[in-house]
Structures are given as C-alpha cells and as structure tokens.
Design a protein around this motif. Structure first.
Motif, PDB file in Angstrom:
ATOM      1  N   ARG A  53       0.843  -1.194   0.000  1.00  0.00           N
ATOM      2  CA  ARG A  53       0.000   0.000   0.000  1.00  0.00           C
ATOM      3  C   ARG A  53       0.880   1.247   0.000  1.00  0.00           C
ATOM      4  O   ARG A  53       0.628   2.226  -0.710  1.00  0.00           O
ATOM      5  CB  ARG A  53      -0.879  -0.013   1.242  1.00  0.00           C
TER       6      ARG A  53
ATOM      7  N   SER B  31      -3.243   3.314  -2.135  1.00  0.00           N
ATOM      8  CA  SER B  31      -4.384   2.510  -1.720  1.00  0.00           C
ATOM      9  C   SER B  31      -5.468   2.464  -2.781  1.00  0.00           C
ATOM     10  O   SER B  31      -6.511   1.895  -2.572  1.00  0.00           O
ATOM     11  CB  SER B  31      -4.968   3.065  -0.421  1.00  0.00           C
ATOM     12  N   GLN B  32      -5.211   3.079  -3.932  1.00  0.00           N
ATOM     13  CA  GLN B  32      -6.284   3.099  -4.930  1.00  0.00           C
ATOM     14  C   GLN B  32      -6.283   1.815  -5.757  1.00  0.00           C
ATOM     15  O   GLN B  32      -5.351   1.023  -5.712  1.00  0.00           O
ATOM     16  CB  GLN B  32      -6.146   4.324  -5.852  1.00  0.00           C
ATOM     17  N   VAL B  33      -7.370   1.619  -6.470  1.00  0.00           N
ATOM     18  CA  VAL B  33      -7.496   0.478  -7.354  1.00  0.00           C
ATOM     19  C   VAL B  33      -6.709   0.787  -8.627  1.00  0.00           C
ATOM     20  O   VAL B  33      -6.856   1.860  -9.202  1.00  0.00           O
ATOM     21  CB  VAL B  33      -8.967   0.240  -7.694  1.00  0.00           C
TER      22      VAL B  33
ATOM     23  N   PRO C 134      -6.000  -0.092 -12.503  1.00  0.00           N
ATOM     24  CA  PRO C 134      -6.551  -0.878 -13.612  1.00  0.00           C
ATOM     25  C   PRO C 134      -5.467  -1.715 -14.280  1.00  0.00           C
ATOM     26  O   PRO C 134      -4.325  -1.269 -14.433  1.00  0.00           O
ATOM     27  CB  PRO C 134      -7.097   0.160 -14.583  1.00  0.00           C
TER      28      PRO C 134
ATOM     29  N   TYR D 173      -6.068 -13.587 -12.166  1.00  0.00           N
ATOM     30  CA  TYR D 173      -7.049 -12.738 -11.478  1.00  0.00           C
ATOM     31  C   TYR D 173      -7.124 -11.377 -12.174  1.00  0.00           C
ATOM     32  O   TYR D 173      -8.204 -10.861 -12.449  1.00  0.00           O
ATOM     33  CB  TYR D 173      -6.620 -12.581 -10.024  1.00  0.00           C
TER      34      TYR D 173
ATOM     35  N   PHE E  43     -10.468  -9.888 -13.714  1.00  0.00           N
ATOM     36  CA  PHE E  43     -11.126  -8.792 -13.007  1.00  0.00           C
ATOM     37  C   PHE E  43     -10.583  -7.423 -13.405  1.00  0.00           C
ATOM     38  O   PHE E  43     -11.075  -6.396 -12.951  1.00  0.00           O
ATOM     39  CB  PHE E  43     -11.024  -8.995 -11.499  1.00  0.00           C
ATOM     40  N   THR E  44      -9.558  -7.405 -14.214  1.00  0.00           N
ATOM     41  CA  THR E  44      -8.971  -6.201 -14.830  1.00  0.00           C
ATOM     42  C   THR E  44      -8.608  -5.098 -13.847  1.00  0.00           C
ATOM     43  O   THR E  44      -8.546  -3.942 -14.222  1.00  0.00           O
ATOM     44  CB  THR E  44      -9.886  -5.597 -15.919  1.00  0.00           C
ATOM     45  N   GLN E  45      -8.429  -5.414 -12.593  1.00  0.00           N
ATOM     46  CA  GLN E  45      -7.856  -4.417 -11.695  1.00  0.00           C
ATOM     47  C   GLN E  45      -7.156  -5.073 -10.522  1.00  0.00           C
ATOM     48  O   GLN E  45      -7.457  -6.204 -10.162  1.00  0.00           O
ATOM     49  CB  GLN E  45      -8.906  -3.420 -11.222  1.00  0.00           C
TER      50      GLN E  45
ATOM     51  N   HIS F 109      -5.237  -4.330  -6.467  1.00  0.00           N
ATOM     52  CA  HIS F 109      -5.430  -3.508  -5.289  1.00  0.00           C
ATOM     53  C   HIS F 109      -4.604  -4.132  -4.188  1.00  0.00           C
ATOM     54  O   HIS F 109      -4.400  -5.340  -4.177  1.00  0.00           O
ATOM     55  CB  HIS F 109      -6.927  -3.524  -4.952  1.00  0.00           C
TER      56      HIS F 109
END
Lengths: 353, 439
Positions: A162, A167-169, A171, A259, A263-265, A267
C-alpha cells in the motif's frame, strides 16, 4: 443394530440430525429450482464456467497453502500477500507501460509472458524473503507461534505494498485479443476465463511433474515425510523448504496474473479474501494433498457460483447471492462432518495432525 | 526486597506519567495563515469575573451552566475542536478525502471564531459499521471536541450516530444519504443532522430519469447490504413501481465480492431488465460494470450507478466500460461566486480538481456548526467560551434559510437539512458530465 442404537449418544444424534437437515435443505432447494427453472441451459453452462474459472484461481493459490502445510505443518496466512505482491508489481512496472506504448496489443503473448515472469519472480522473492526472515528463526517454536507470525507478515506486506503503490485500485490493461468470447464445442466462453482454465491445467500438470519426477521434487516429498530422516539421508532440509515456498508462491504469482486478466484491476488488499477462500479450498480438498487443493478449489468455485442459484433460489430466499459465502462454508462444514480429512486427504498420523 | 519495591514504584511512576501525558489533548495549532478578522465581539453579555487559572477544569463562578446536556468550556487560548469522521483510507478514500478538504477550506476561511482558532481532529470512518463505531468511541472519549462533521458512509453513520447521541455530542454528515438515518422509526438519533440529500429524493430522481427520459419500463437493482446502498435501491425500486415501471429483480451482493457474473446471470435470467441500477461502492461497482458487458442477456441493458461510485479512481478504473452508463448523484453544478472561489482554493491547496461530490456539503456543514457556535457561545471577559451541548443541537435543528454553496439549508425535525438537487451524469473521457436535468 440394537448395539449401534445404544452407542448413539446425544452429540452423535445431533450431528446426524444436522447432516440430514442440511442435505434435505439442499435437495429441496435444488428440486424447487429445477421445477421452477428460471435459467436457460446457456445460463447454467455460463454459471458452471464462471465457477470453474474462479475455482481454478482458488486451486492455484491453495497449492501454496497445501505445499507449505505438507512440509512444515504450518498455515502460511501470508500466502494471499504473495499472490497480491507479484501482480501488483507487474501491473505497475510492466503491464501499464507496455499498454501505454501499444506493445501489449502488438505482441500480446510476449507481453503476457513477460508479466507472468515478473509476477512469478516477485511473488517468489517475497515468499523466500518472508520464509527466511519470519519463519525460519521460529521453526523450532511451538506451532502457534509461526501461525501468528504469518498473520503479522500478511499485514506487513499488505501495508508495505500500500505504501509502495497507494491505496487506490489500479486498472490492469487487458490486450485486445483477450477480449470477447471464443466458441468451444458450441459453447461461448470468455477468452479470459478460457485462458484461466487452460493455464491452470498446464500449471497443475507441470507442478505434478516437478514434485513427482524431479530430484528436487523427491527431496520435498522426503522432507514432508520426515524432516529428520531426510536430513540423515543427506537432503538439505532448509533448501527443500525454501524451494517449497518458492514453488507455492510462483503458483500464486500466476494466479495473480489470471485474477488481473479476469477482473482487470489490482489492489493492495486483493490477496486477503482469495487467500482465505483458497485456504478453505485447501482444507476442503484435504490439506497437504496437491490433487486435494485442486479439487477443493474447483469445488469451492463451483459452489460459490452455482450454489446460490441452485440451492437458494428455489427456496424463495431474496438476494441469494449475498449468501454465497454462507453456502460455501456450510458445504465446508458438511464435507468435514462426513470426511474430517477433506475430500482427498489421507488420515493424518498423530505426528502430522 | 527493597529492590523489588523500587522496581514496582518506578513502574507505577512511569505508568502515571504516561497516563498524564495521554490525558492532555494534543493541541497542535493549525496553520492559519491569515486570521481573517471575524468580529470577535460576543453576542451574549460578558461576565465580570476573570477566569481561573485552569478554566477547562474549574468553572468560573460567574457562569452557571444550565444546559441540560452539559457545557463545553474553551479557555482563552484554546482552539474550538471539531472532529471529522470521513472515509480517508481504502478504495473509497477519495469520497471522504474530498469532504475533508471541504471542511478544511471552511475552517480556513472562518479563521478565528469569537477569538478562538478552529482545530480539526480528523478520524477515519472506514466506510464500515466497525469504522464508524471506532471513530465515534474515539471522539466521545475526548471531552474537548464540540461535534463531528461525518460520516461519509451511511453504513458507518448508523452506529456512530448512536454513540454520538448517547454521549450528548452532535454530528452533521456531509454525505450520509440513507433514508433510515433521519427516520425516527429506524436509525435516527437526537443530535444527528445532515447536509446531504435524503436518498428518497435520489431514488425518485433516478426512477424518473429512467422511466420518463429514457423511456425504459423494466428495471433491476443490486445493493451490497450497506444501509446506503440498500436504502437507495429500495427508494429507486419503490419510485419506479409507483410511476408504472416493473422491477424484475431486487438482489444483493457482499462487499468484497469480485465475481459478479453469477449474480448478473441471475438478473439476466429474471428479465432481462432494460435498466440496471447498482448504487454500490468501489471497487465492486467497477467489477459490476466490467462484468455486466460479458454476461449473456445483458448486452442491451442500460447500466447505472450512484454517488458511491463517483470519484477520480472510479472513473479511471471503469474507463471505457463506462460508455453509455449513467450515474445519479448530488447536482454539484452550483451557481454562485463562493463555489468558484472554493474550487480555485481547493485546486491551489490540494493540487487537483475536486475528487468527489460532497466537498460543498462538508463546507456547508462546517459553516452551519460555526454559525451555531457564534449564536450560542457565552464568552467571559478573558475570552473563555462556554458552549451548551443541548443549545448547539437546538440551534442546528433550528437552522433555517441558511445560505450555503449547496443551496438554502433548512433543517426538519429529524435533521434533514439539505436543499436536495439530484443530477444524472455520464462519463466522457474520464470526466463526469452532467446531462440531466437540463438547465
């Protein structure tokens, strides 16, 4: 018969009633759904394929839990973080730049291979580092100690990544060739999910060959059987354990890529739930057994995907998909009531249990 | 023996020192560059006797606290402390960060209030019930805090409003929109106010848009069990049915789910609906959007989400998949000089355009609190402030015709203060563009 009835105590009776109740509920829900049949055959097939794809990812992650448990009898709760770390790093440093330059769409196969290699290497490095720093010094400690350390390591890596990537998602760019569906035997499958299934099969076969046919694999099996005897036979136990961690983590690295494709992102927290689910899958299949991890993962993925529609919809329960974890864990309980050692697990000896 | 005694004694001394240090609230003076000369004159008659040395502890004889919930006293040099409880970590961090910037700007512009600085104690509501509970407990354990601007998420607001209410504090939420929070039969507690709209309004607006503007007659909704998402999905479904539409599926997922295809397949099997409304948060919202395109039967369905999914992160994450999708949310095309100045200040301070949609509501909430402080505070000669906790609640609840950025705020009996304006937006080149209602 009379003898058996006399032996039956209240707890035994309770367990039997519980088993019967769960089975009746499941069967009743299934029949009600089938009579009502809200889904077309195509949709049932879709649900099954979604389940297999999700289950394949669980299987790949579960391998890491099961390998480490087989060798060290410890639950490595940081394994979900090995899964996350590889693909996070590969997304930021490889996938995003490749997509930005357009290289990814010109050479999708090469790009994905590159991402896979980076993800695997990072996952492996994190795993080996964790093993060396956090687990090896505690190998002689009581078994609860490494377990708690593993949870600590898990938090450490989560917040380390992190700190690194925010902490953002983030892509994940999917190459254009992977978008859309492919037709296999008249069934439309999403290309990403097809990739997941194919790659998982290849990885599982590869792993099986590695464990069963190579000298290193043999040494891992020997250490799993009995560390002291293996050491007496001239096997470097520390090396075998490190390789075990690295193998499990490389599977997790690949699972991370799969994954990200589906799920294309990515985190920093993405490893937590898949990690828990994969651990469940490993227990379901019989922890310590590699085919068990694969079967457990597939079973869990299928139950999660098909279960709410099949078991609950017919009972008229509103919003059944909110309960998919409940179903998955009820299934876990059910399997463990009937087979405490898991679907493919062997009965553990005193020493291992 | 005496060694042991010394050892215990020293441990006790250290412990008492630590406790003493903890008891002292960390007073870190906020960097107020320009104490804008807000008229420091007290409205109430001044009291004769100078304050004692420790005004926080000892009540000056001249001031009798008659407030039924007790009074809060700030010594001459002490700042007025307001807490925020917004989501400032995790995937929805931008939602709360944006509101917190609104609070900070409001405080900056206020400068000093009655000769006292304003100080912000920023807490994190975590966008979860646990987070709201924790932040609430932390706030009410500090007797120098006047009240709270928060929470961001209704899910956090439900437990927090109870904690805050029982401890006689108050909270003004800039972004809780769940209908239950201001419904006395459900989660309403005394001392709860909000400057954000009630989702009864938002749900009705979205239903109106889908049915009347888009001409769609069948819809489905998906929520995630959070009071906000469930409340909004409910209010949309009720309004949609009321104006003649059909709800083919009302279902839910869990927070933390990633594979939405099974639930989307269930939605497709139930209809498939022409319109799908999922007022959920990030990252589930992005998963839902991306995967809806891949589910058989939903190719023609119009997708839509709500303000929990409006942020720079969400826009980046959804990207091209958001083409043709709609978002409902508060209308932030505010008119007026103040908002232009606000946005300029925001950009200058934080180096970006507004991150989400509730900054102006937070700004207004803070100003509402400050206006009430000015109204109810009793000031001694030396500048000591006495603020009654019930008086603050009465004053906030009586807010009427308060001119803020978000409109003219008037609180009703149960704390709904907003001047609700809802808009529908689309995503174009990574920017949310308002398309309805037309000006």
């Amino acid at each position: 018969m009379r003898q058996r009835l006399q032996d039956l105590d209240w707890i035994g009776l309770y367990l039997w009633v519980l088993r019967a109740a769960i089975i009746i509920l499941v069967v009743w829900g299934t029949i009600a759904t089938i009579i009502d049949n809200p889904y077309s055959p195509r949709q049932w097939i879709d649900l099954i394929i979604f389940g297999i794809a999700q289950g394949s990812m669980y299987a790949l992650i579960a391998i890491g839990y099961t390998l480490v448990y087989g060798v060290l009898f410890m639950i490595n709760f940081a394994h979900g973080e090995f899964f996350m770390s590889g693909i996070m790093t590969a997304t930021v440093f490889v996938a995003t730049p490749l997509a930005a330059t357009g290289f990814m769409n010109r050479q999708p196969l090469l790009s994905l291979l590159l991402i896979a290699v980076v993800a695997m290497v990072v996952s492996m490095s994190i795993a080996v580092l964790t093993e060396r720093a956090a687990y090896r010094p505690l190998r002689k400690a009581p078994r609860l100690v490494p377990l708690i350390t593993a949870i600590g390591a898990s938090f450490f890596w989560q917040y380390y990544f992190r700190g690194l990537f925010g902490s953002q998602v983030i892509p994940f760019p999917v190459p254009d060739v992977m978008k859309g569906t492919a037709s296999i035997l008249g069934v439309e499958i999403l290309k990403t999910q097809l990739t997941v299934i194919v790659v998982t099969i290849i990885m599982l076969i590869g792993l099986n060959l590695f464990i069963m046919r190579t000298r290193t694999g043999k040494s891992i099996r020997a250490v799993a059987e009995d560390k002291d005897t293996a050491a007496l036979m001239g096997i470097d136990v520390d090396r075998a354990i490190t390789i075990t961690f690295a193998t499990g983590a490389s599977m997790a690295g690949i699972a991370g890529l799969l994954y990200a494709l589906v799920f294309t992102q990515v985190h920093f927290f993405m490893g937590f739930f898949p990690g828990l689910k994969a651990f469940t899958a490993a227990v379901l299949g019989g922890i310590g057994s590699i085919p068990g991890a694969a079967v457990g993962g597939l079973f869990l993925g299928l139950i999660e995907s098909v279960g709410p529609s099949l078991f609950l919809q017919g009972l008229g329960i509103p919003a059944p998909h909110q309960l998919k974890d409940v179903i998955a864990f009820v299934m876990l309980v059910l399997v463990l009531i009937f087979r405490p050692q898991g679907i493919l697990g062997e009965r553990l000896t005193e020493k291992k249990a | 023996m005496s060694n042991r005694f010394l050892y215990i004694l020293s441990v006790l001394i250290i412990a008492s020192m630590v406790l003493a240090a903890c008891a002292q609230p960390a007073t870190e003076a906020p960097a107020v560059e320009e104490p804008a000369a807000e008229e420091p004159a007290a409205e109430e008659p001044v009291v004769e006797e100078p304050a004692a040395e420790e005004p926080v502890v000892e009540e000056p004889a001249a001031f009798e606290c008659t407030d039924e919930l007790g009074c809060l006293d700030y010594g001459p040099e002490e700042p007025i402390r307001i807490a925020s409880a917004l989501v400032i970590s995790g995937p929805n961090a931008q939602l709360g960060q944006d509101s917190q910037y609104g609070v900070e700007i409001a405080m900056d512009w206020q400068g000093q209030v009655l000769g006292h600085d304003l100080e912000l104690q920023a807490e994190d509501d975590g966008c979860s019930a646990e987070g709201g509970q924790t932040a609430g407990q932390k706030i009410v354990s500090d007797p120098t805090i006047l009240g709270v601007v928060g929470t961001s998420c209704s899910g956090a607001g439900v437990p927090m409003s109870q904690v805050i209410s029982e401890a006689n504090y108050f909270m003004v939420s800039p972004s809780n929109t769940a209908p239950s929070l201001t419904d006395p039969d459900q989660a309403w507690n005394p001392g709860y106010y909000r400057t954000a709209h009630n989702d009864k309004v938002q749900g009705a607006a979205m239903a109106d848009y889908a049915f009347n503007e888009l001409g769609l007659t069948s819809a489905a909704t998906i929520h995630d069990g959070d009071p906000y998402t469930e409340g909004l999905a409910n209010s949309f479904a009720e309004s949609f049915k009321a104006i003649g539409g059909e709800i083919v599926e009302f279902t839910a997922i869990n927070k933390g789910d990633t594979d939405m295809r099974p639930v989307l397949t269930a939605v497709a099997a139930a209809g498939p609906p022409q319109f799908l409304y999922y007022p959920i948060f990030m990252p589930e919202c992005a998963f839902m959007t991306k995967q809806a395109k891949e589910v058989d039967g939903l190719e023609e369905t119009v997708l839509s989400a709500a303000d929990g999914c409006i942020s720079a992160d969400a826009a980046e994450s959804i990207g091209e998949d958001g083409v043709g999708m709609f978002w409902s949310g508060p209308d932030i095309a505010f008119a007026g000089e103040t908002y232009i100045k606000f946005k300029a200040d925001y950009k200058e301070k934080y180096g970006s355009d507004t991150l989400s949609v509730f900054h102006a509501h937070a700004f207004d909430a803070t100003n509402m609190i400050v206006a009430c402080v000015e109204q109810v505070a009793v000031q001694d000669d030396d500048g000591t402030l006495h603020i009654g906790r019930q008086a603050m609640r009465d004053c906030l609840g009586a807010t009427s015709g308060f001119e803020g950025i978000t409109g003219t705020l008037t609180c009703d009996e149960y704390g709904d203060c907003a001047d609700p304006k809802i808009s529908v937006s689309t995503l174009e080149n990574g920017e949310y563009v308002k398309i309805w209602p037309e000006e």
